[in-house]
Design a protein around this motif. Structure first.
Motif, short mmCIF file in Angstrom:
data_model
loop_
_atom_site.label_atom_id
_atom_site.label_comp_id
_atom_site.label_asym_id
_atom_site.label_seq_id
_atom_site.Cartn_x
_atom_site.Cartn_y
_atom_site.Cartn_z
N ARG A 29 0.84 -1.09 0.07
CA ARG A 29 -0.01 -0.03 -0.07
C ARG A 29 0.95 1.24 0.04
NH1 ARG A 29 -3.36 -3.09 3.28
NH2 ARG A 29 -2.57 -2.50 5.18
N ALA A 30 1.92 1.09 0.89
CA ALA A 30 2.97 2.50 0.68
C ALA A 30 3.35 2.65 -0.60
CB ALA A 30 3.94 2.17 1.74
N LYS A 31 3.85 1.57 -1.42
CA LYS A 31 4.44 1.64 -2.40
C LYS A 31 3.64 2.26 -3.46
CE LYS A 31 8.50 0.31 -4.30
NZ LYS A 31 9.78 1.02 -3.95
N VAL A 32 2.25 1.78 -3.41
CA VAL A 32 1.11 2.50 -4.50
C VAL A 32 0.92 3.64 -4.03
CG1 VAL A 32 -1.17 2.13 -5.00
CG2 VAL A 32 0.24 0.15 -4.76
N GLN A 33 0.91 4.22 -2.78
CA GLN A 33 0.71 5.66 -2.57
C GLN A 33 1.91 6.43 -2.80
OE1 GLN A 33 -2.38 7.00 -0.87
NE2 GLN A 33 -1.16 8.59 -2.01
N ALA A 34 2.94 6.03 -2.79
CA ALA A 34 4.33 6.74 -3.11
C ALA A 34 4.07 6.80 -4.80
CB ALA A 34 5.59 6.23 -2.88
N ALA A 35 3.66 5.81 -5.60
CA ALA A 35 3.66 6.15 -6.82
C ALA A 35 2.53 6.84 -7.39
CB ALA A 35 3.28 4.61 -7.58
N GLU A 36 1.33 7.01 -6.40
CA GLU A 36 0.24 7.71 -6.85
C GLU A 36 0.69 9.28 -6.56
OE1 GLU A 36 -3.67 9.30 -4.72
OE2 GLU A 36 -3.94 7.15 -5.45
N ASP A 37 1.33 9.57 -5.68
CA ASP A 37 1.98 10.87 -5.35
C ASP A 37 2.84 11.50 -6.25
OD1 ASP A 37 0.54 10.81 -2.76
OD2 ASP A 37 2.19 10.39 -1.50
N TRP A 39 3.21 10.34 -9.46
CA TRP A 39 2.77 10.63 -10.92
C TRP A 39 1.96 11.78 -10.82
CZ3 TRP A 39 2.17 7.71 -15.64
CH2 TRP A 39 3.11 6.62 -15.60
N ASN A 40 1.12 12.17 -9.56
CA ASN A 40 0.29 13.52 -9.36
C ASN A 40 1.21 14.75 -9.53
OD1 ASN A 40 -2.24 12.62 -9.77
ND2 ASN A 40 -2.04 11.86 -7.58
N SER A 41 2.62 14.72 -9.39
CA SER A 41 3.41 15.89 -9.41
C SER A 41 3.72 16.15 -10.97
CB SER A 41 4.83 15.62 -8.80
OG SER A 41 5.54 14.64 -9.51
N ARG A 42 3.33 15.36 -11.84
CA ARG A 42 3.63 15.57 -13.26
C ARG A 42 4.83 15.80 -13.39
NH1 ARG A 42 -1.96 17.80 -12.53
NH2 ARG A 42 -1.02 19.94 -12.42
N ASP A 43 5.98 15.54 -12.74
CA ASP A 43 7.29 16.01 -13.02
C ASP A 43 8.13 14.57 -13.30
OD1 ASP A 43 10.19 15.99 -12.80
OD2 ASP A 43 9.93 17.04 -10.53
N PRO A 44 8.35 14.48 -14.85
CA PRO A 44 9.23 13.37 -15.48
C PRO A 44 10.19 13.02 -14.72
CG PRO A 44 8.22 14.82 -16.86
CD PRO A 44 8.15 15.67 -15.80
N GLU A 45 11.00 13.97 -14.15
CA GLU A 45 12.29 13.65 -13.56
C GLU A 45 12.05 12.69 -12.32
OE1 GLU A 45 16.26 12.96 -13.11
OE2 GLU A 45 15.26 13.64 -14.85
N ARG A 46 11.07 13.45 -11.50
CA ARG A 46 10.59 12.72 -10.39
C ARG A 46 10.21 11.34 -10.43
NH1 ARG A 46 6.13 14.63 -5.96
NH2 ARG A 46 6.32 12.79 -4.53
N GLU A 79 2.35 16.94 -21.48
CA GLU A 79 2.03 17.92 -22.36
C GLU A 79 0.77 17.85 -23.08
OE1 GLU A 79 5.52 18.31 -25.10
OE2 GLU A 79 6.75 18.74 -23.48
N ARG A 80 0.31 16.46 -23.28
CA ARG A 80 -0.87 16.20 -23.91
C ARG A 80 -2.19 16.12 -22.97
NH1 ARG A 80 2.44 12.67 -25.76
NH2 ARG A 80 1.57 11.11 -24.78
N GLU A 81 -1.76 15.41 -21.91
CA GLU A 81 -3.07 15.21 -20.83
C GLU A 81 -2.94 16.24 -19.68
OE1 GLU A 81 -2.41 11.12 -19.57
OE2 GLU A 81 -2.83 10.46 -21.65
N LEU A 82 -3.68 17.27 -20.07
CA LEU A 82 -3.37 18.57 -19.13
C LEU A 82 -4.31 18.47 -18.00
CD1 LEU A 82 -3.96 21.06 -22.03
CD2 LEU A 82 -1.90 20.28 -20.96
N ASP A 83 -4.06 18.92 -16.79
CA ASP A 83 -4.45 18.92 -15.50
C ASP A 83 -4.95 17.61 -15.07
OD1 ASP A 83 -4.76 21.58 -15.16
OD2 ASP A 83 -6.34 21.86 -16.44
N TYR A 84 -3.83 16.71 -15.54
CA TYR A 84 -3.97 15.17 -15.07
C TYR A 84 -4.07 15.06 -13.55
CZ TYR A 84 -1.50 10.64 -14.36
OH TYR A 84 -1.36 9.38 -14.27
N ARG A 148 -14.69 13.34 -11.14
CA ARG A 148 -14.85 12.84 -9.77
C ARG A 148 -13.37 13.03 -9.03
NH1 ARG A 148 -17.26 7.07 -11.67
NH2 ARG A 148 -14.95 6.64 -11.97
N LEU A 149 -12.25 13.44 -9.76
CA LEU A 149 -11.16 13.24 -8.98
C LEU A 149 -10.45 15.01 -9.12
CD1 LEU A 149 -9.32 10.58 -11.08
CD2 LEU A 149 -10.43 10.60 -8.86
#
Length: 150
Positions: A29-37, A39-46, A79-84, A148-149
């Protein structure tokens, strides 16, 4: 002193990325939450730093190999998927593998909103970096009022 997610986000591929396999319900669960966090940064390097240098991906109909290709792919994606905005849910885990279901919402440059649904299978190296990602994703056009998100 305990290591934080921020500490591991700035390291190179030699970093250890806890939690490490084999996974428990709590560590998965912690690994999944870290991934969600991340990806929601939308920072490709991170985001790319969570993958091994030679990580192998299938994302829809795209096949990628290596952190550099992943980083480039993610830059184009956001760049294509805005306000992700993404939500992930642990589906199953065993040993060094985790399966998740997810949905995310985004809009294109014309303002059309989408909800993307999918499943991912992840495989991890002993250092906690993801060595393989298989993602199946379907997009559904939605009205902005149906988000919803948001």
């Amino acid at each position: 002193m305990p290591e934080t997610q921020a500490d591991t986000d700035t390291r190179t591929d030699t970093a250890v990325r806890p939690p490490l396999p084999p996974f428990t319900a709590e560590s998965a669960r912690a690994k999944v939450q870290a991934a969600e966090d991340a990806w929601n940064s939308r920072d490709p390097e991170r985001v790319s730093l969570a993958y091994t240098e030679d990580s192998v991906w299938r994302n829809r109909d795209r096949f990628l190999t290596g952190r550099a290709e992943i980083r480039e792919f993610l830059a184009g994606k956001w760049e294509r998927e805005l306000d992700y905005r993404l939500r992930k849910e642990l589906w199953a885990y065993t040993g060094n593998r985790i399966s998740v279901r997810f949905e995310y919402e985004w809009h294109d440059a014309d303002g059309q909103w989408y909800r993307s649904h999918g499943n991912e299978q992840w495989e991890f190296a002993p250092d906690g970096l993801m060595s393989r990602r298989e993602a199946s994703i379907n997009d559904v056009p939605i009205e902005e009022a149906d988000r919803r998100l948001g």
